[in-house]
Scaffold this active site. Structure first.
Site, short mmCIF file in Angstrom:
data_model
loop_
_atom_site.label_atom_id
_atom_site.label_comp_id
_atom_site.label_asym_id
_atom_site.label_seq_id
_atom_site.Cartn_x
_atom_site.Cartn_y
_atom_site.Cartn_z
N GLY A 70 42.27 38.16 40.09
CA GLY A 70 42.58 36.99 39.08
C GLY A 70 41.86 36.71 38.06
N GLY A 134 45.22 45.77 42.93
CA GLY A 134 45.71 46.76 43.77
C GLY A 134 45.22 47.98 42.55
N ASP A 189 37.83 30.32 43.72
CA ASP A 189 37.93 29.84 45.13
C ASP A 189 36.77 29.41 45.84
OD1 ASP A 189 40.67 29.89 44.40
OD2 ASP A 189 41.08 31.73 45.97
#
Ligand SMILES: Nc1ncnc2c1ncn2[C@@H]1O[C@H](COP(=O)(O)OP(=O)(O)OP(=O)(O)O)[C@@H](O)[C@H]1O
Ligand SMILES: O=P(O)(O)OC[C@H]1O[C@](O)(CO)[C@@H](O)[C@@H]1O
Ligand SMILES: [Mg+2]
Length: 437
Positions: A70, A134, A189
């Site tokens: 991300g 991926g 995160d």
């Protein structure tokens, strides 16, 4: 014995005045710095920084940079600083960008990177190289590295990307190639273990303040106003925790690591009722991974959907809990709930000043390590010092908020929200201030 060369930094005017600039190969940084007299020595990591001698001759280097996973504030700054570090400090001229994450190694053309192309990129959010989830085909990736003659691979990515980097490193070792692989941790995160934190986190917490401020303004302007903000954090609630601690306007913070319940004594509804009676408004921050068990229970199914990298796709806890709160209070009182979901806004922005410094130091440390011949490491800040951490230590677990640690207790004390821990017989269900640790 490896052939090595004098570090070109020895002739660099910027460094010649810095005494003991070169880092001794034996210098290490302890993982645990709070110790007792009889504590074991514990794990130490190699201290990052330039070495007296280097393993690569500058003209022989063909480096590549890839961004995976991300987005995170600061990606472009890290790319820029790797290019600048290689060019200015080591005179490297050949640097390639891999287009669109791991699959770009074998499915796309490379992007030429030099000082000119990266000059202004730190002003923009996102990544000029593109990214993806991926597509990690180890054989095809290493074939591409080998075919192109790449001998330095810089991988900027999160916990999944570091696992991918470890697989590439193993395959390179198996083939006996002279190729260095280094990871730069990208974790908005804060879910990568061992390291203190990485670039982008500070910016994300700062950006989250805008959403929390809006929630507070909305909540205070309406009768029984509730502002509910959902923040990123799939398995780790650090953004929600720090955004709450930073804000002072948050009444309740819900994170994946701390289970909670809605109904009954000590539950969320009871707390909302109490806060609204006391203050007439409240702000709730919820991490996207919080309360997924409740959601799955109520939907009588848990989703098994995964993204291209194998990460579980979560259902929207913010929407679900908003509806549950509205339903619960519908017959009891007027309630004005505003749900704010700033998810992508906190990670699509450029990095702030302190994260830009963080990006620069990580990028330079990675370049120094690779040039010195270290391989298969993630560069990271451990107890305030830059270190080289072997991939296998980074990939063995995820970092999470420890709810029995002081930091979570500080948050509970700051919001005075319930701990939602099931009470033991002799302890009344209380709020954090009354908890016995
Ligand atoms: N166990 C693994 N082995 C090899 N490659 C992996 C593994 N896990 C993830 N990857 C690859 O790493 C890349 C990034 O993984 P992922 O999408 O999980 O993001 P991430 O790096 O964890 O970043 P973030 O979660 O912060 O967005 C993907 O291309 C994915 O295929
Ligand atoms: O929608 P995307 O791009 O998969 O990203 C969402 C995920 O990215 C993260 O911020 C990690 O980068 C998670 O908190 C979040 O679940
Ligand atoms: Mg991840």
């Amino acid at each position: 014995m490896l052939q090595t060369y004098p570090n070109p930094l020895q002739d660099n005017a910027a460094y010649s005045v810095v005494k003991q600039y070169f880092v001794d190969d034996d210098d290490t940084v302890p993982q645990k710095i709070v110790v007792h007299p009889d504590s074991p020595r514990g794990t130490h990591f190699r201290r990052a920084g330039p070495r007296q001698r280097v393993y690569f001759e500058s003209d022989d280097v063909l480096a590549c940079i890839v961004t995976c996973g991300g987005l995170c504030p600061g990606l472009n700054t890290v790319i820029r600083e790797i290019v600048c570090g290689l060019s200015y400090m080591y005179g490297v001229k050949r640097i390639l960008g891999i287009d669109g994450g791991y699959r770009g190694f074998y499915a796309r053309n490379t992007i030429h990177l030099d000082l000119k192309t990266v000059n202004d990129i730190h002003r923009s959010g996102g990544t000029i190289l593109g990214t993806s989830r991926g597509g990690h085909d180890t054989t095809k990736i290493v074939d591409s590295i080998q075919d192109r003659g790449i001998n330095q691979v810089y991988i900027i990515g999160g916990d999944g990307s570091q696992k991918g980097a470890a697989a590439i490193f193993e395959e390179i070792r198996r083939r006996g190639l002279k190729v260095a692989v280094a990871g730069i941790p990208k974790t908005i995160d804060n879910d990568i273990p061992i390291i203190d934190r990485s670039f982008g986190f500070d910016t994300a917490v700062e950006e989250a303040q805008r959403a929390i401020n809006a929630a507070h303004v909305e909540a205070t302007s309406f009768e029984n106003g509730i502002g509910l903000v959902k923040l990123m954090g799939r398995y780790s609630g650090f953004i929600a925790m720090y955004a709450t601690l930073a804000s002072r306007d948050v009444d309740c913070c819900l994170i994946p690591e701390s289970p909670f319940f809605l109904e009954g004594q000590g539950g969320l509804f009871e707390f909302i009722d109490k806060r609204l009676k006391e203050n007439g408004h409240m702000v709730i921050v919820i991490a996207e991974g919080a309360g997924q068990d409740l959601l799955a229970e109520s939907e009588e199914q848990s989703t098994t959907l995964k993204d291209a990298s194998g990460n579980k796709l979560l259902q929207d806890i913010g929407l679900w809990i908003s509806q549950r709160i509205k339903d619960h209070f519908a017959k009891k009182m007027t309630l004005n709930l505003k749900y704010i979901d700033p998810t992508y806004m906190i990670r699509a922005v450029p990095s702030n000043a302190s994260d830009n410094v963080c990006c620069t130091l990580l990028a330079q440390s990675a370049v120094h390590g690779v040039m010195a011949g270290y391989n298969g490491f993630t560069v990271g800040l451990v107890n305030g010092r830059h270190t080289y951490i072997p991939f296998y230590r980074i990939t063995e677990r995820q970092n999470q908020v420890v709810i029995t640690d002081r930091m979570w207790a500080r948050l509970l004390s700051s919001t005075n929200q319930p701990s939602f821990m099931k009470h033991e017989p002799n302890h009344p269900v209380g709020e954090a201030g009354a908890m016995k640790w």
